[in-house]
Enzyme design. Sequence first.
Site: not given
Length: 291
Positions: A10, A88-89, A113, A193, A242
Site C-alpha cells: 500500500q 505486506s499485501l 483483508r 501490522h 502478518q
Amino acid sequence: MPTVFVFPGQGAQSVGMGRELYENNAAARAVFDEVDDALNQKLSDIIFNGPMDELTLTSNVQPAIMATSIAMLRASGASVPEYVAGHSLGEYTALCASGAISLSDTARLLRARGDAMQAAAPVGSGLTAVVLGLDVPTLNELCVGKNCNVANDNCPGQVVVSGARADVEAVLEMAKTVGARRAMPLALSVPVHCAMQASASEKMRAALESVEIKTPSAKFISNKTADVMTNTEEIRDSLVYQMTHGVRWRESVLRMAEIGITDMIEVGPGNVLTGLATRITDKINAKKLEV
C-alpha cells in the site's frame, strides 16, 4: 544469476495506473476484467479514473495494486524467476504471480483483508507513522509498555510504527528527543501490522482456509521469517501472522543477498522497493520491470 521479482504494498497507488496497458494489451486487459468480475465491482474504473480518495480506501487499494502489478507482469510476458517476495499485501501478489493462489481468489482475499483491517479499528483510533534516522531496537524500546509496535522495518533509518493513536504519538515525540531526523504520521486509514488488527487476523484465517494454496512455482521469501518459505500451510499461517506483526523487509533483502540473489526486479506501480533495496545492500542490482 538468481533473480527475485518483488511486489509493492500500500502506498504505491496512483490514479490512472495500468490504464494504458488496459487499452493496449490483451493480457493486461484480461487481468483487470477478471478482478472486476471476482469482486462484482468495476474496480478498474476507480483505478483508472479515481477519485483518489476512493482508490485509497483500504478495501479498494489492496486489490487495485495487486491487479495492476499482475497486469504489468502478464503484459511484459516475463517468466517468473527463481524467487518472489512482496511487501505486506505484495505477498499476496507474489503468491498469485507464482501460481500459488488464483487471480480471482487473490482479489477476493485482498478485498476481505482491506474490509477486515478497516473494521478492526474505529476511524481515528489508530495511527501509522514513519520514523527516519532511528533503528529497530531503539524504536522497540520506545514502544515498550504501549499499544504500538514496529510495523515495517523498511531499510536502515526508515522504520514504521503503528498502533493506538495516543501511543504512536507519544513514540513520535520521544523519537525526536533521541535523534530521529523526522517522525511523522502516514496517510493510512488504518493502523497496520499491529495488535489492533487482531480481529482482522481471525477473519483472514477464515478467509484463507476457504482458498486453495498451491506450492509456489518460485521460492517465496516471507515477511514473517525473512527467509524462503515453501510449505503451503506455513505460507497460509504467515499471511495471518502478518496482520498483527511487522514486515521484515530490510532483513528479507539482506537474506536475498546472502543466498546469492544478484538481481531484483520490482513489478507493480511506483518504485518504492527499488529505492529501498539500494539503501539496504550494494550486492543486489534493483530495477523496475520493463513493460
